[in-house]
Design a protein around this motif. Structure first.
Motif, PDB file in Angstrom:
ATOM      1  N   GLU A 355      -7.084   0.667  13.082  1.00  0.00           N
ATOM      2  CA  GLU A 355      -6.853  -0.619  12.418  1.00  0.00           C
ATOM      3  C   GLU A 355      -8.087  -0.969  11.607  1.00  0.00           C
ATOM      4  O   GLU A 355      -9.212  -0.794  12.063  1.00  0.00           O
ATOM      5  N   ARG A 358      -6.177  -5.991   7.103  1.00  0.00           N
ATOM      6  CA  ARG A 358      -4.749  -6.309   7.106  1.00  0.00           C
ATOM      7  C   ARG A 358      -4.505  -7.374   6.035  1.00  0.00           C
ATOM      8  O   ARG A 358      -5.162  -8.418   6.017  1.00  0.00           O
ATOM      9  N   CYS A 439      -2.084  -1.148   5.278  1.00  0.00           N
ATOM     10  CA  CYS A 439      -2.824  -2.365   5.640  1.00  0.00           C
ATOM     11  C   CYS A 439      -1.930  -3.576   5.392  1.00  0.00           C
ATOM     12  O   CYS A 439      -2.304  -4.537   4.726  1.00  0.00           O
ATOM     13  N   ALA A 442       0.191  -8.373   8.900  1.00  0.00           N
ATOM     14  CA  ALA A 442       0.569  -8.490  10.309  1.00  0.00           C
ATOM     15  C   ALA A 442      -0.620  -9.006  11.094  1.00  0.00           C
ATOM     16  O   ALA A 442      -1.775  -8.775  10.714  1.00  0.00           O
ATOM     17  N   TYR A 447       0.366  -5.614  14.553  1.00  0.00           N
ATOM     18  CA  TYR A 447      -0.026  -4.371  13.899  1.00  0.00           C
ATOM     19  C   TYR A 447      -0.114  -3.235  14.914  1.00  0.00           C
ATOM     20  O   TYR A 447       0.182  -2.077  14.602  1.00  0.00           O
ATOM     21  N   ARG A 451       1.754   0.202  13.730  1.00  0.00           N
ATOM     22  CA  ARG A 451       0.822   1.177  13.155  1.00  0.00           C
ATOM     23  C   ARG A 451       1.101   2.636  13.504  1.00  0.00           C
ATOM     24  O   ARG A 451       0.228   3.492  13.338  1.00  0.00           O
TER      25      ARG A 451
END
Length: 492
Positions: A355, A358, A439, A442, A447, A451
């Protein structure tokens, strides 16, 4: 178009080409496929019915490579890359390898052009200007998105911000140290300082937000085939002090196998996808906080730190006399495969960036979407994995070392749920010709469910079709007819 997860834009390019549009594919490295060809050979999917479209075709092609007639979700890295390259060959497209974005020209809320530089040797003389009518940012980092002045966030929102329950700081029980593990260099002596990797910060309130990032690691492909095995040697910057917490964990739990601290998922031909397991493993907790907004040079240093840590972990387990002999012996049966990553000393080219940034887009996916409480009508892809966040920090609580940030919820995989087209589209007040399928918009915890690589593939395909529709209608990405888009994607 900046691209680390090359598969997505690869699928976009092939899809768009079939629809009669010319496309430029830009890959910052030298390989297609991101982490899927970089060691993540054990596919996480939850419910297989959620895998549709070109994503399903990809896994079918994997199966064909192994002589099967059905989709195959466990595979070797080089086989995945062969499949990616087959898309390129069939579509007859060229790829700008070893290029990355450095700037974007914005005119009337549209990206008119971008400038890319050589990733390995940036010089003005080799910069390239790329002009296009539509852009898709399929990178793990969102570097085009940020340069297009599209708003974004990173880190963890507080639960209160979007009425969630499992976002923000989470001190839970999974991948957690048992009680009684002393955090200090000299046990019981606070003045001796903390062992490596433990933060001196005070644990924040449960559910509060911050800018901490769930941990990265490498999905490590090793083999126990003696004829294909290269010994694991001492890596750069090796420091056995980095792994003293592992020794204390071993002393406390007395594991019979290293599987207790290394997740081992077998792949074809005597190989494995090693992943994080337990409270102290390959996850380099807290080493990635500067990654999302970091410069290319900062990120390069972080990537190297993770490589050294992961390689050091493997070497430590196999060679340090503090590790019980039966665990060392088990580790020494594994080594780097000769037939993988031949141009990178048999080590994966892709850090597992779980991650990063975003987007703050037209629609925000939250935990309510993942639980099926909120159901969007403009779904362009399916997700089905539980909400999954790895630990984000390691702290001292009541004199003991504890991890914070790991969430695996709910325990049972949720039913497949749709991911909104609005989550890959910027706000109309910001940009009209960019889509962001990786990206995407969320919350941190939502996410964690979305993902998965197959969902990224589906979002990439949908973004390609939407881009073509916007071009043909001479409209913005926000004004695409989502009902017609779903029909083209064969989504009910």
């Amino acid at each position: 178009m900046a691209l680390k997860e090359a598969l997505l834009l690869l699928l976009f390019k092939c899809c768009a080409k079939k629809l009669g549009k010319s496309v430029v594919l830009i890959e910052s490295g030298r390989h297609l496929g991101g982490v899927t060809s970089g060691g993540l050979g054990f596919t996480d999917y939850g419910d297989k019915s959620a895998i549709i479209g070109l994503a399903e075709d990809f896994y079918h092609r994997i199966g064909v490579k192994y002589g099967k007639t059905t989709e195959t979700y466990t595979f070797e890295p080089h086989v995945a890359e062969v499949v990616y390259n087959s898309y390129i060959t069939e579509a007859n497209v060229s790829v700008f390898f070893d290029y990355r974005i450095i700037s974007a020209k914005i005119v009337d809320k549209k990206v008119e052009s971008i400038v890319v530089e050589k990733s390995s040797d940036s010089q003005i003389s080799t910069n390239v200007v790329i002009t296009a009518k539509m852009f898709i940012d399929c990178s793990y980092e969102g570097d085009l998105m940020s340069r297009a002045n599209i708003s974004y966030t990173f880190g963890r929102e507080s639960n209160a911000l979007h009425n969630e329950t499992h976002n923000g700081v989470q001190m839970l029980t999974k991948h957690q140290f048992p009680d009684g593990i002393d955090p200090y260099v000299i046990p019981g002596n606070k003045s001796s300082g903390l062992l490596w990797g433990i933060s001196d910060e005070t644990l924040a309130r449960q559910g509060s937000g911050d800018k901490k990032i769930q941990s990265f690691n490498y999905r490590i492909c090793l083999t126990n085939n003696k004829t294909n095995r290269i010994d694991i040697t001492k890596p750069d910057n090796y420091n056995p002090q980095h792994f003293q917490l592992l020794i204390r964990l071993i002393e406390k739990t007395k594991p019979k196998s290293m599987r207790s601290f290394l997740k081992q998922d077998l792949m074809p031909n005597h190989k494995t996808d090693f992943n994080n397991e337990g409270p102290f493993s390959t996850d380099a907790i807290a080493m990635n906080y500067e990654y999302p907004d970091g410069s290319y040079e900062t990120r390069k240093k972080i990537v190297k730190q993770h490589e050294d840590y992961n390689k050091g972990f493997l070497y430590f387990v196999g060679h340090d006399p503090q590790v019980p002999q039966h665990l060392r012996d088990e580790m020494l049966t594994w080594g780097y495969p000769k037939d993988e990553y031949k141009d990178n000393n048999h080590w994966t080219h892709q850090l597992y960036i779980r991650e990063s940034r975003r987007m703050s887009g037209q629609y925000l996916m939250t935990e309510r979407n993942a639980l099926g409480t909120d159901v969007v009508t403009d779904g362009i892809a399916m997700a089905s994995y539980r909400m999954d966040s790895h630990n984000a920090e390691r702290v001292v609580v009541n004199g003991m070392v504890k991890n914070e940030g790991d969430v695996q919820w709910p325990q049972n995989y949720p039913h497949p749920y749709p991911v909104s087209y609005g989550s890959v589209v910027p706000k109309s007040s910001e940009c009209h010709n960019v889509l962001v399928p990786v990206c995407l918009s969320a919350t941190h915890i939502a996410y964690g469910s979305i993902r998965m690589e197959y969902t990224f593939m589906e979002l990439g395909e949908a973004s390609a079709v939407a881009a073509v529709m916007a071009l043909e209608a001479n409209t913005s990405v926000q004004e695409v007819d989502t009902k017609a888009l779903k029909e083209k994607l064969n989504i009910k």
